[in-house]
Design a protein around this motif. Structure first.
Motif, PDB file in Angstrom:
ATOM      1  N   TYR A 302      44.648  68.484 159.457  1.00  0.00           N
ATOM      2  CA  TYR A 302      45.173  68.647 158.109  1.00  0.00           C
ATOM      3  C   TYR A 302      45.021  70.107 157.711  1.00  0.00           C
ATOM      4  CZ  TYR A 302      44.138  63.673 158.521  1.00  0.00           C
ATOM      5  OH  TYR A 302      44.055  62.381 158.975  1.00  0.00           O
ATOM      6  N   LEU A 303      46.144  70.793 157.544  1.00  0.00           N
ATOM      7  CA  LEU A 303      46.094  72.243 157.383  1.00  0.00           C
ATOM      8  C   LEU A 303      45.548  72.677 156.032  1.00  0.00           C
ATOM      9  CD1 LEU A 303      49.270  73.536 159.241  1.00  0.00           C
ATOM     10  CD2 LEU A 303      47.079  72.744 160.121  1.00  0.00           C
ATOM     11  N   GLU A 304      45.794  71.899 154.981  1.00  0.00           N
ATOM     12  CA  GLU A 304      45.299  72.327 153.662  1.00  0.00           C
ATOM     13  C   GLU A 304      43.782  72.452 153.637  1.00  0.00           C
ATOM     14  OE1 GLU A 304      49.415  70.812 152.739  1.00  0.00           O
ATOM     15  OE2 GLU A 304      47.753  70.154 153.996  1.00  0.00           O
ATOM     16  N   PRO A 305      43.008  71.445 154.058  1.00  0.00           N
ATOM     17  CA  PRO A 305      41.557  71.640 154.068  1.00  0.00           C
ATOM     18  C   PRO A 305      41.103  72.698 155.056  1.00  0.00           C
ATOM     19  CG  PRO A 305      42.133  69.503 155.002  1.00  0.00           C
ATOM     20  CD  PRO A 305      43.367  70.053 154.365  1.00  0.00           C
ATOM     21  N   LEU A 306      41.797  72.833 156.181  1.00  0.00           N
ATOM     22  CA  LEU A 306      41.429  73.887 157.123  1.00  0.00           C
ATOM     23  C   LEU A 306      41.620  75.270 156.508  1.00  0.00           C
ATOM     24  CD1 LEU A 306      42.818  72.584 160.536  1.00  0.00           C
ATOM     25  CD2 LEU A 306      40.421  72.878 159.877  1.00  0.00           C
ATOM     26  N   LEU A 307      42.706  75.436 155.749  1.00  0.00           N
ATOM     27  CA  LEU A 307      42.941  76.728 155.107  1.00  0.00           C
ATOM     28  C   LEU A 307      41.850  77.063 154.094  1.00  0.00           C
ATOM     29  CD1 LEU A 307      46.814  76.494 154.658  1.00  0.00           C
ATOM     30  CD2 LEU A 307      45.585  78.178 156.037  1.00  0.00           C
ATOM     31  N   ARG A 308      41.224  76.031 153.518  1.00  0.00           N
ATOM     32  CA  ARG A 308      40.102  76.279 152.600  1.00  0.00           C
ATOM     33  C   ARG A 308      38.833  76.663 153.353  1.00  0.00           C
ATOM     34  NH1 ARG A 308      42.550  71.748 149.861  1.00  0.00           N
ATOM     35  NH2 ARG A 308      41.181  70.262 150.921  1.00  0.00           N
ATOM     36  N   GLN A 309      38.754  76.301 154.619  1.00  0.00           N
ATOM     37  CA  GLN A 309      37.526  76.494 155.372  1.00  0.00           C
ATOM     38  C   GLN A 309      37.534  77.754 156.240  1.00  0.00           C
ATOM     39  OE1 GLN A 309      34.825  74.526 155.302  1.00  0.00           O
ATOM     40  NE2 GLN A 309      35.486  72.560 154.457  1.00  0.00           N
ATOM     41  N   VAL A 310      38.735  78.255 156.602  1.00  0.00           N
ATOM     42  CA  VAL A 310      38.853  79.306 157.610  1.00  0.00           C
ATOM     43  C   VAL A 310      39.185  80.641 156.954  1.00  0.00           C
ATOM     44  CG1 VAL A 310      40.075  79.999 159.709  1.00  0.00           C
ATOM     45  CG2 VAL A 310      39.640  77.592 159.276  1.00  0.00           C
ATOM     46  N   GLN A 311      38.581  81.702 157.467  1.00  0.00           N
ATOM     47  CA  GLN A 311      38.904  83.053 157.010  1.00  0.00           C
ATOM     48  C   GLN A 311      40.144  83.544 157.761  1.00  0.00           C
ATOM     49  OE1 GLN A 311      37.280  84.700 154.506  1.00  0.00           O
ATOM     50  NE2 GLN A 311      36.122  82.786 154.278  1.00  0.00           N
ATOM     51  N   LEU A 312      41.222  83.815 157.006  1.00  0.00           N
ATOM     52  CA  LEU A 312      42.492  84.222 157.591  1.00  0.00           C
ATOM     53  C   LEU A 312      43.100  85.341 156.764  1.00  0.00           C
ATOM     54  CD1 LEU A 312      43.920  80.655 158.258  1.00  0.00           C
ATOM     55  CD2 LEU A 312      43.262  82.288 160.020  1.00  0.00           C
ATOM     56  N   PRO A 313      44.101  86.060 157.331  1.00  0.00           N
ATOM     57  CA  PRO A 313      44.763  87.126 156.554  1.00  0.00           C
ATOM     58  C   PRO A 313      45.342  86.574 155.260  1.00  0.00           C
ATOM     59  CG  PRO A 313      45.447  87.201 158.859  1.00  0.00           C
ATOM     60  CD  PRO A 313      44.652  85.938 158.696  1.00  0.00           C
ATOM     61  N   THR A 314      45.208  87.341 154.193  1.00  0.00           N
ATOM     62  CA  THR A 314      45.701  86.889 152.892  1.00  0.00           C
ATOM     63  C   THR A 314      47.033  87.527 152.515  1.00  0.00           C
ATOM     64  OG1 THR A 314      44.415  88.620 151.782  1.00  0.00           O
ATOM     65  CG2 THR A 314      43.372  86.461 152.040  1.00  0.00           C
ATOM     66  N   GLN A 315      47.544  88.424 153.355  1.00  0.00           N
ATOM     67  CA  GLN A 315      48.815  89.071 153.069  1.00  0.00           C
ATOM     68  C   GLN A 315      49.683  89.081 154.322  1.00  0.00           C
ATOM     69  OE1 GLN A 315      49.887  90.024 150.116  1.00  0.00           O
ATOM     70  NE2 GLN A 315      47.940  89.424 149.158  1.00  0.00           N
ATOM     71  N   PRO A 316      51.016  89.097 154.151  1.00  0.00           N
ATOM     72  CA  PRO A 316      51.898  89.227 155.316  1.00  0.00           C
ATOM     73  C   PRO A 316      51.665  90.562 156.023  1.00  0.00           C
ATOM     74  CG  PRO A 316      53.131  88.645 153.322  1.00  0.00           C
ATOM     75  CD  PRO A 316      51.758  89.016 152.884  1.00  0.00           C
ATOM     76  N   THR A 317      51.995  90.614 157.310  1.00  0.00           N
ATOM     77  CA  THR A 317      51.893  91.863 158.055  1.00  0.00           C
ATOM     78  C   THR A 317      52.887  92.869 157.474  1.00  0.00           C
ATOM     79  OG1 THR A 317      51.302  90.640 160.049  1.00  0.00           O
ATOM     80  CG2 THR A 317      52.059  92.914 160.335  1.00  0.00           C
TER      81      THR A 317
END
Length: 387
Positions: A302-317
């Motif tokens: 489930y991507l929504e909870p994963l997105l809350r848990q994982v540190q990822l880029p917050t802006q487009p390249t």
């Protein structure tokens, strides 16, 4: 507001998209490493396909009709569609078939009508090795995302069904629903015989560390193939432990869809469910032209909870260059420069509002673009770094 998205949906703005795509890319790396190929099933299916022979409640499906009046639905999950595609179109493919997916799923709900999922399906293999592979792919995904303190919860639909069969027939479904919602109070208040109530409470408590659970199971009177299912779970737990996977066995675990026939599981991160799956050996026959049964197992994340848990880029390249024409008349020349640029991987942003050099510099800084390409009317250009 008249023009806001429907309840339970939302816009993904560029920063949201950047994070979602980064997450999907990490998951795809794991899927492909294990030999899985992507499949893209249709968003719309005929309603009988989506309900999987009654395993999925039609009321959970967002429904509509095509111009010919055929009842269709938006997929509430992807397994049924993928099994349908394998059964009807991939009979010639050597077994087992390994497929992965990511995309939207939809549910008739006031809270969350559109969600994003990614996962795999392994079809055509029914032994412990297939189950172990799928569980290790799931573990590999969570390890790749560097998630802390995650736990794999294992259950077994066949074993739980065997344990429920000890109850009076009228008690089995109410107890099963109470187990699915982890509702001990409901178990204590259901109109059950005292024998059935004590057995239901015993089932409710069959969860915990595997090594502590096995002696409790051995003390029970297991019927049918239950003893073999316990040995099977023990074997899987040993394999997972050898890979450093933290496992909890929960024989009260009941998944939301009714097509699971064996192993079922959930992945939990800091108390939040981020994925689930299981074995569905009866599903293929529903879609096969010859009603041919075929083993299958898979999981979805489930991507929504994963997105809350994982540190990822917050802006487009950002683009590599902000392209600034000398004046408005030079814009056509700048477009020609971009069209003939030798490196097809270079990313450009064209300045088209007539900004001054100082304003163009501020614009590039705001967008995070590292260089400005200044284009002259004769087609020549030079670049400067944005500092």
């Amino acid at each position: 507001m008249k023009h806001r998205p429907p309840t339970g949906t939302r816009d993904l703005l560029p920063g949201d998209v950047a994070r979602k795509q980064a997450l999907e890319a990490l998951l795809v790396q794991v899927f492909q490493r294990w030999g899985y190929a992507r499949i893209i099933p249709p968003t719309l299916e005929r309603l009988p396909t989506l309900t999987a022979g009654g395993a999925i409640d039609p009321d959970q499906v967002l429904q509509l009709r095509d111009p010919d009046g055929v009842l269709l639905g938006l997929r509430p999950e992807l397994t049924a569609s993928i099994v349908r595609a394998v059964a009807s179109r991939m009979g010639h493919v050597p077994r087992p078939v390994r497929l992965f997916y990511y995309g939207s799923v939809f549910k008739a709900s006031r809270q969350e009508q559109e969600r994003f999922q990614a996962g795999i399906e392994l079809i055509g293999a029914g032994d412990w090795a297939a189950d172990a592979e799928v569980l290790l792919v799931l573990a590999g995904c969570l390890q790749r995302l560097q998630l802390p303190n995650w736990t794999l919860i294992l259950g077994d639909a066949a074993l739980t069904a065997s344990l429920l069969s000890v109850l009076a027939p009228a008690a089995q479904e109410p107890v099963k629903l109470a187990l699915a919602h982890l509702d001990r109070v409901r178990l204590q208040t259901l109109p059950l015989s005292e024998r059935d109530r004590q057995w239901a409470l015993t089932l409710f408590d069959l969860r915990g560390d595997p090594e502590r659970l096995w002696p409790r199971l051995q003390a029970l009177t297991l019927v049918g193939q239950a003893q073999e299912r316990v040995k099977f779970l023990q074997h899987l737990c040993q394999i997972l432990a050898s890979h450093g996977v933290k496992v909890v066995v929960d024989l009260s675990l009941v998944q939301g869809f009714e097509y699971y026939t064996g192993l079922i599981f959930r992945a939990v991160v800091q108390g939040e469910v981020v994925g689930s799956g299981g074995r569905y050996d009866d599903l293929h026959a529903l879609y096969s032209p010859t009603q041919q049964p075929e083993a299958g197992i898979g999981f979805c994340l489930y991507l929504e909870p994963l997105l809350r848990q994982v540190q990822l880029p917050t802006q487009p390249t950002p683009s590599d260059y902000l392209v600034v024409p000398q004046d408005r008349q030079t814009t056509a020349v700048a477009l020609q420069v971009l069209a003939t640029w030798p490196d097809p991987n270079t990313r450009f942003t064209l300045e088209i509002l007539g900004r001054s050099p100082a304003e163009a510099l501020d614009y590039a800084k705001a967008l995070g673009i590292p260089e400005i390409l200044w284009v002259q009317g004769d087609g020549s250009y030079h670049s400067t770094a944005v500092v």
